[in-house]
Design a protein around this motif. Structure first.
Motif, PDB file in Angstrom:
ATOM      1  N   HIS A  56       0.829  -1.214   0.000  1.00 27.47           N
ATOM      2  CA  HIS A  56       0.000   0.000   0.000  1.00 27.47           C
ATOM      3  C   HIS A  56       0.859   1.257   0.000  1.00 27.47           C
ATOM      4  CE1 HIS A  56      -3.228   2.795   0.920  1.00 27.47           C
ATOM      5  NE2 HIS A  56      -2.575   3.192   2.010  1.00 27.47           N
ATOM      6  N   CYS A  59       2.689   1.893  -3.305  1.00 23.38           N
ATOM      7  CA  CYS A  59       1.776   2.499  -4.273  1.00 23.38           C
ATOM      8  C   CYS A  59       1.513   3.959  -3.908  1.00 23.38           C
ATOM      9  CB  CYS A  59       0.481   1.698  -4.292  1.00 23.38           C
ATOM     10  SG  CYS A  59      -0.662   2.136  -5.619  1.00 23.38           S
ATOM     11  N   CYS A  63       2.335   7.418  -6.101  1.00 25.56           N
ATOM     12  CA  CYS A  63       1.289   8.382  -6.454  1.00 25.56           C
ATOM     13  C   CYS A  63       1.632   9.792  -5.977  1.00 25.56           C
ATOM     14  CB  CYS A  63      -0.057   7.941  -5.874  1.00 25.56           C
ATOM     15  SG  CYS A  63      -0.735   6.454  -6.654  1.00 25.56           S
ATOM     16  N   ASN A  74       3.413   2.345 -10.702  1.00 29.92           N
ATOM     17  CA  ASN A  74       2.692   1.286  -9.991  1.00 29.92           C
ATOM     18  C   ASN A  74       2.580   0.028 -10.849  1.00 29.92           C
ATOM     19  OD1 ASN A  74       2.278   2.725  -7.628  1.00 29.92           O
ATOM     20  ND2 ASN A  74       0.393   3.668  -8.382  1.00 29.92           N
ATOM     21  N   HIS A  79      -3.645   3.125 -11.375  1.00 24.84           N
ATOM     22  CA  HIS A  79      -4.427   2.675 -10.221  1.00 24.84           C
ATOM     23  C   HIS A  79      -3.711   3.060  -8.923  1.00 24.84           C
ATOM     24  CE1 HIS A  79      -6.189   0.249 -13.392  1.00 24.84           C
ATOM     25  NE2 HIS A  79      -7.210   0.006 -12.601  1.00 24.84           N
ATOM     26  N   SER A  80      -4.487   3.478  -7.941  1.00 31.79           N
ATOM     27  CA  SER A  80      -3.951   3.801  -6.622  1.00 31.79           C
ATOM     28  C   SER A  80      -4.597   2.898  -5.575  1.00 31.79           C
ATOM     29  CB  SER A  80      -4.208   5.282  -6.278  1.00 31.79           C
ATOM     30  OG  SER A  80      -5.582   5.589  -6.443  1.00 31.79           O
ATOM     31  N   SER A  81      -3.927   2.766  -4.439  1.00 29.92           N
ATOM     32  CA  SER A  81      -4.369   1.846  -3.388  1.00 29.92           C
ATOM     33  C   SER A  81      -5.235   2.578  -2.364  1.00 29.92           C
ATOM     34  CB  SER A  81      -3.148   1.226  -2.699  1.00 29.92           C
ATOM     35  OG  SER A  81      -3.547   0.340  -1.683  1.00 29.92           O
ATOM     36  N   ARG A  95      -7.635  -2.105  -1.776  1.00 30.33           N
ATOM     37  CA  ARG A  95      -8.086  -2.357  -3.133  1.00 30.33           C
ATOM     38  C   ARG A  95      -7.516  -1.293  -4.081  1.00 30.33           C
ATOM     39  NH1 ARG A  95     -11.829  -6.264  -2.833  1.00 30.33           N
ATOM     40  NH2 ARG A  95     -13.172  -6.417  -0.994  1.00 30.33           N
ATOM     41  N   LEU A  96      -7.271  -1.705  -5.290  1.00 26.34           N
ATOM     42  CA  LEU A  96      -6.801  -0.777  -6.310  1.00 26.34           C
ATOM     43  C   LEU A  96      -8.000  -0.119  -6.997  1.00 26.34           C
ATOM     44  CD1 LEU A  96      -3.899  -2.814  -7.968  1.00 26.34           C
ATOM     45  CD2 LEU A  96      -3.711  -0.968  -6.300  1.00 26.34           C
ATOM     46  N   LYS A  97      -7.922   1.203  -7.138  1.00 28.29           N
ATOM     47  CA  LYS A  97      -8.967   1.956  -7.836  1.00 28.29           C
ATOM     48  C   LYS A  97      -8.309   2.866  -8.867  1.00 28.29           C
ATOM     49  CE  LYS A  97     -12.175   2.030  -3.908  1.00 28.29           C
ATOM     50  NZ  LYS A  97     -12.991   2.894  -3.022  1.00 28.29           N
ATOM     51  N   LYS A  98      -9.047   3.161  -9.914  1.00 28.73           N
ATOM     52  CA  LYS A  98      -8.523   4.042 -10.952  1.00 28.73           C
ATOM     53  C   LYS A  98      -8.234   5.427 -10.370  1.00 28.73           C
ATOM     54  CE  LYS A  98     -11.008   1.703 -14.681  1.00 28.73           C
ATOM     55  NZ  LYS A  98     -12.039   1.824 -15.742  1.00 28.73           N
ATOM     56  N   CYS A  99      -7.060   5.935 -10.701  1.00 26.64           N
ATOM     57  CA  CYS A  99      -6.672   7.252 -10.191  1.00 26.64           C
ATOM     58  C   CYS A  99      -7.302   8.353 -11.041  1.00 26.64           C
ATOM     59  CB  CYS A  99      -5.153   7.386 -10.179  1.00 26.64           C
ATOM     60  SG  CYS A  99      -4.433   7.617 -11.839  1.00 26.64           S
TER      61      CYS A  99
END
Length: 314
Positions: A56, A59, A63, A74, A79-81, A95-99
């Motif tokens: 985490h 990542c 970012c 990454n 994707h960011s955590s 979880r990874l989500k679109k930045c």
């Protein structure tokens, strides 16, 4: 029988425990982990969650110093955590989500698919309000364009815009930004470079495709006519193409124009339209020019766009 602790130390890599202790301390002291410990004191156990926390914050650090989407460091670019509480396990999961940069890129790509441009360069259709240089001589025009987008409601009659000014000041990029903004709101946009589109219409007679092309302009949510008044005017394009398209739109759907001409100069441009068969006298040209101006002038807000010539000065 050997002491179990001594046996574990013997089979572990050299200085493993020392390095693990240093890693735990580094992770515990990381600002992001300190935040998590403060917000979720009952769900965070650094030693238990060492691997997940390590991934985490790796990542997170990438970012924080983001070099841009194309150079994302990454494992899964763009994707960011983000943490979530797992109620069943009473711990955090990541979880990874679109930045925002990836979301913006996807939005831009989606917008481009909604904008049906005809003879418009890519750098125009890709323009955004954020990209526009906000110089004083066109600041008011840009602000009015932003207000147009913010106040737009499908099906509600609203004036379009008429952006006029010298060549090279960036009128097309401003309306390109409108196109992108409106497409992002889910509206269908057609942006037409008028001189070349009119030539295309002439050529379409051989394929009987004229009606479908004009119907598309009549029906689209937002129509942008770029550089109207450029080139030689003809009575056919004035009376047989532009006039019927605008007549179908003027009461219900907004149309946006760019031009090097003021509205008064545009009216004169239509008066001097070339009549290939010489069937009209000047009075008839004046009447037909007035007729098409009645489909434009009452239904637009005229905005002067000034500034330096960006084509010549870069």
């Amino acid at each position: 029988m050997k002491n179990v602790g001594e046996e574990i130390k013997r089979i572990l890599p050299d200085r493993f425990l020392e390095r693990k202790a240093a890693l735990i301390k580094r992770i515990k002291d990381h600002p992001e982990v300190l935040r998590l410990l403060a917000e979720y004191p009952d769900q965070v156990d650094v030693e238990r969650d060492l691997s997940n926390l390590g991934n985490h914050i790796s990542c997170f650090d990438h970012c924080q110093s983001c070099p841009g989407l194309n150079a994302c460091q990454n494992e899964f670019p763009g994707h960011s955590s983000h943490e979530e509480v797992s109620e069943k396990q009473s711990m955090l999961i990541f979880r990874l989500k679109k930045c925002p940069k990836l979301l913006a890129f996807e939005k831009q790509t989606s917008n481009q698919k909604k904008i049906k441009s005809h003879h418009i360069p890519a750098h125009i259709t890709a323009a955004t309000f954020e990209d526009l240089e906000n110089d004083p001589l066109r600041r008011l025009a840009i602000a009015e364009c932003i207000n147009f987008c913010a106040g737009y409601q499908k099906g509600v009659t609203r004036k379009g815009l008429y952006l006029y000014g010298p060549m090279g000041v960036g009128k097309s990029r401003v309306v390109g930004a409108i196109a992108n903004e409106m497409a992002g709101m889910g509206e269908e946009v057609i942006m037409v470079y008028v001189p070349e589109f009119l030539e295309e219409i002439k050529e379409s007679f051989s394929t009987n495709d004229v009606h479908s092309k004009l119907a598309a302009l009549m029906e689209v949510d937002i129509l942008i006519l770029d550089d109207i008044g450029a080139g030689q005017s003809s009575s056919w394009t004035r009376d047989g193409v532009l006039s019927p398209v605008l007549n179908m739109r003027m009461e219900t759907k907004p149309t946006i124009f760019t031009s090097n001409l003021t509205l008064s100069e545009l009216s004169n441009y239509f008066v001097t339209a070339r009549d290939s068969k010489n069937q009209m006298d000047r009075r008839q040209h004046e009447i037909n020019a007035a007729r098409i101006m009645e489909r434009i002038e009452p239904f637009v807000k005229a905005l002067h766009v000034g500034g330096r010539n960006r084509r010549r000065e870069g």
